[in-house]
Design a protein around this motif. Structure first.
Motif, PDB file in Angstrom:
ATOM      1  N   THR A 116       0.790  -1.232   0.000  1.00 11.09           N
ATOM      2  CA  THR A 116       0.000   0.000   0.000  1.00 11.09           C
ATOM      3  C   THR A 116       0.820   1.279   0.000  1.00 11.09           C
ATOM      4  O   THR A 116       0.273   2.359  -0.250  1.00 11.09           O
ATOM      5  CB  THR A 116      -0.937   0.030   1.222  1.00 11.09           C
ATOM      6  OG1 THR A 116      -0.157  -0.053   2.424  1.00 11.09           O
ATOM      7  CG2 THR A 116      -1.926  -1.130   1.186  1.00 11.09           C
TER       8      THR A 116
ATOM      9  N   PRO B 189       3.022   3.983  -1.499  1.00 11.75           N
ATOM     10  CA  PRO B 189       3.394   4.395  -2.862  1.00 11.75           C
ATOM     11  C   PRO B 189       4.890   4.543  -3.073  1.00 11.75           C
ATOM     12  O   PRO B 189       5.351   4.575  -4.216  1.00 11.75           O
ATOM     13  CB  PRO B 189       2.670   5.735  -3.043  1.00 11.75           C
ATOM     14  CG  PRO B 189       2.399   6.229  -1.658  1.00 11.75           C
ATOM     15  CD  PRO B 189       2.205   4.997  -0.817  1.00 11.75           C
TER      16      PRO B 189
ATOM     17  N   VAL C 174       2.565   4.111  -8.574  1.00 16.28           N
ATOM     18  CA  VAL C 174       1.135   4.362  -8.423  1.00 16.28           C
ATOM     19  C   VAL C 174       0.924   5.825  -8.071  1.00 16.28           C
ATOM     20  O   VAL C 174       1.704   6.424  -7.327  1.00 16.28           O
ATOM     21  CB  VAL C 174       0.519   3.439  -7.346  1.00 16.28           C
ATOM     22  CG1 VAL C 174       1.137   3.698  -5.970  1.00 16.28           C
ATOM     23  CG2 VAL C 174      -0.997   3.578  -7.297  1.00 16.28           C
ATOM     24  N   THR C 175      -0.123   6.398  -8.623  1.00 22.48           N
ATOM     25  CA  THR C 175      -0.501   7.769  -8.303  1.00 22.48           C
ATOM     26  C   THR C 175      -1.966   7.772  -7.896  1.00 22.48           C
ATOM     27  O   THR C 175      -2.705   6.817  -8.135  1.00 22.48           O
ATOM     28  CB  THR C 175      -0.306   8.707  -9.513  1.00 22.48           C
ATOM     29  OG1 THR C 175      -1.033   8.189 -10.634  1.00 22.48           O
ATOM     30  CG2 THR C 175       1.158   8.827  -9.882  1.00 22.48           C
ATOM     31  N   GLY C 176      -2.373   8.875  -7.267  1.00 25.42           N
ATOM     32  CA  GLY C 176      -3.770   9.015  -6.899  1.00 25.42           C
ATOM     33  C   GLY C 176      -3.956   9.322  -5.429  1.00 25.42           C
ATOM     34  O   GLY C 176      -3.003   9.596  -4.700  1.00 25.42           O
ATOM     35  N   ASP C 177      -5.204   9.246  -5.012  1.00 19.83           N
ATOM     36  CA  ASP C 177      -5.584   9.536  -3.640  1.00 19.83           C
ATOM     37  C   ASP C 177      -5.853   8.205  -2.948  1.00 19.83           C
ATOM     38  O   ASP C 177      -6.951   7.639  -3.047  1.00 19.83           O
ATOM     39  CB  ASP C 177      -6.845  10.411  -3.660  1.00 19.83           C
ATOM     40  CG  ASP C 177      -7.152  11.039  -2.320  1.00 19.83           C
ATOM     41  OD1 ASP C 177      -6.278  10.983  -1.429  1.00 19.83           O
ATOM     42  OD2 ASP C 177      -8.260  11.578  -2.154  1.00 19.83           O
ATOM     43  N   LEU C 178      -4.847   7.677  -2.278  1.00 19.36           N
ATOM     44  CA  LEU C 178      -4.909   6.311  -1.761  1.00 19.36           C
ATOM     45  C   LEU C 178      -5.636   6.251  -0.415  1.00 19.36           C
ATOM     46  O   LEU C 178      -5.046   6.030   0.641  1.00 19.36           O
ATOM     47  CB  LEU C 178      -3.502   5.724  -1.653  1.00 19.36           C
ATOM     48  CG  LEU C 178      -2.678   5.741  -2.949  1.00 19.36           C
ATOM     49  CD1 LEU C 178      -1.350   5.042  -2.735  1.00 19.36           C
ATOM     50  CD2 LEU C 178      -3.445   5.128  -4.104  1.00 19.36           C
TER      51      LEU C 178
ATOM     52  N   TYR D 143      -6.970   5.525  -7.853  1.00 21.03           N
ATOM     53  CA  TYR D 143      -5.552   5.196  -8.003  1.00 21.03           C
ATOM     54  C   TYR D 143      -5.282   4.848  -9.456  1.00 21.03           C
ATOM     55  O   TYR D 143      -6.190   4.491 -10.209  1.00 21.03           O
ATOM     56  CB  TYR D 143      -5.174   4.008  -7.108  1.00 21.03           C
ATOM     57  CG  TYR D 143      -5.707   2.673  -7.617  1.00 21.03           C
ATOM     58  CD1 TYR D 143      -4.942   1.881  -8.468  1.00 21.03           C
ATOM     59  CD2 TYR D 143      -6.985   2.241  -7.281  1.00 21.03           C
ATOM     60  CE1 TYR D 143      -5.431   0.675  -8.951  1.00 21.03           C
ATOM     61  CE2 TYR D 143      -7.487   1.043  -7.770  1.00 21.03           C
ATOM     62  CZ  TYR D 143      -6.702   0.260  -8.605  1.00 21.03           C
ATOM     63  OH  TYR D 143      -7.194  -0.921  -9.098  1.00 21.03           O
ATOM     64  N   GLN D 144      -4.023   4.956  -9.856  1.00 26.22           N
ATOM     65  CA  GLN D 144      -3.616   4.573 -11.211  1.00 26.22           C
ATOM     66  C   GLN D 144      -2.224   3.970 -11.159  1.00 26.22           C
ATOM     67  O   GLN D 144      -1.268   4.607 -10.713  1.00 26.22           O
ATOM     68  CB  GLN D 144      -3.619   5.772 -12.165  1.00 26.22           C
ATOM     69  CG  GLN D 144      -3.200   5.434 -13.587  1.00 26.22           C
ATOM     70  CD  GLN D 144      -4.157   4.447 -14.255  1.00 26.22           C
ATOM     71  OE1 GLN D 144      -5.365   4.695 -14.302  1.00 26.22           O
ATOM     72  NE2 GLN D 144      -3.629   3.337 -14.760  1.00 26.22           N
TER      73      GLN D 144
ATOM     74  N   GLY E   3      -6.236   1.003 -13.154  1.00 20.84           N
ATOM     75  CA  GLY E   3      -6.565   2.019 -12.179  1.00 20.84           C
ATOM     76  C   GLY E   3      -7.906   1.654 -11.565  1.00 20.84           C
ATOM     77  O   GLY E   3      -8.465   0.597 -11.867  1.00 20.84           O
TER      78      GLY E   3
END
Length: 213
Positions: A46, A48, A58-62, A68-69, A75
Motif C-alpha cells: 500500500t 506508494p 502508483v498515483t492518486g488519492d490512496l 488510483y492509477q 486504475g
C-alpha cells in the motif's frame, strides 16, 4: 532471484463463481505466506514509495473513495480499506471493470499470509480461449515481485528488469509452470481436461511467445 519451482509451489490457486453486480462472476483466489510481519506486508502493498520497487509506480488519492492509477496498467477506486487487514477496489483496465480484494493476516508459524481475490465478469468465449491463466499468470508475476522484495537482500524489481526476466529462460519456465497450475485449478473447478489444456497452451504462448524462426 527467487527459485522458479519454489515460488510456483508457494502460491495456492483456486477458482469459483458468485453472483456479483449484474450477474454471475468468475472468482480467482491466490494466496502465499511470507516471512514478514503483517505490518511489513501491508506496507509493501500500500505504500506508494515501496510499490515501484516490486510492482509499478502508483498515483492518486490512496484512501477510501479515492482513485488510483498504476503506471501503464490498471486504475480504479478504493471502495473499502481496513489497515492492516485488507482493502477492496475496482480494477479498471482496457475498458473493463473487475474487482480485487486483498486480505493480510498472521499465520500460526509467525509468517503473514497475503490473499488476493479477483472477481470479474468474463465473456464465455474469452474464458474458453485463455482460461484463468489470462489474469492468473499476471498475478503470479505480481506475487513473484513481492517475494523478491520481501526476501532479505532481494533485488529491486523494476518494469524494465521484470520484462527482461520474463523473456529469459527462467521467466519462460515460470510462465509455463504458472500456466500449468492454472490448468489444474481450471480442471478442479469442473472444466474438461482437454478444454483446460488447450486454454493453458494458448495463454502460455501469449505470455511467452515462441521465438521467431
Amino acid at each position: 532471484m527467487i527459485d522458479v519451482a519454489e515460488q510456483i509451489n508457494a502460491v495456492s490457486r483456486k477458482l469459483g463463481s458468485r453472483v456479483f453486480g449484474p450477474g454471475e462472476a468468475r472468482v480467482s483466489i491466490m494466496s502465499q505466506a511470507y516471512d514478514a510481519d503483517v505490518d511489513d506486508v501491508w506496507d509493501a502493498c500500500t505504500n506508494p514509495e515501496r510499490l515501484p520497487r516490486w510492482f509499478l509506480p502508483v498515483t492518486g488519492d490512496l484512501k477510501i473513495g479515492g482513485k488510483y492509477q498504476l503506471e501503464g496498467n490498471a486504475g480504479g477506486t478504493i471502495e473499502r480499506c481496513d489497515p492492516p487487514k485488507g482493502f477492496f477496489a475496482t480494477w479498471e483496465f482496457n475498458g473493463m471493470v473487475s474487482w480485487i480484494e486483498v486480505r493480510v493476516g498472521p499465520e500460526s508459524d509467525g509468517r503473514t499470509r497475503l490473499e488476493l481475490e479477483h472477481t470479474a465478469h468474463v465473456d464465455d468465449d474469452l474464458w474458453a480461449e485463455y482460461g484463468p491463466g489470462a489474469t492468473g499468470i499476471g498475478w503470479d508475476l505480481v506475487f513473484w515481485g513481492l517475494t523478491n522484495h520481501l526476501a532479505p537482500g532481494g533485488p529491486a524489481v523494476t518494469p524494465e528488469n521484470a520484462e527482461a526476466w520474463a523473456a529469459s529462460p527462467g521467466g519462460v519456465a515460470f510462465v509455463t509452470a504458472a500456466a500449468e497450475r492454472w490448468r489444474l485449478a481450471h480442471v478442479e473447478s469442473g472444466t474438461a481436461e482437454e478444454t483446460a489444456k488447450a486454454a493453458a497452451e494458448r495463454v502460455t504462448a501469449f505470455y511467452a511467445p515462441p521465438p521467431e524462426d
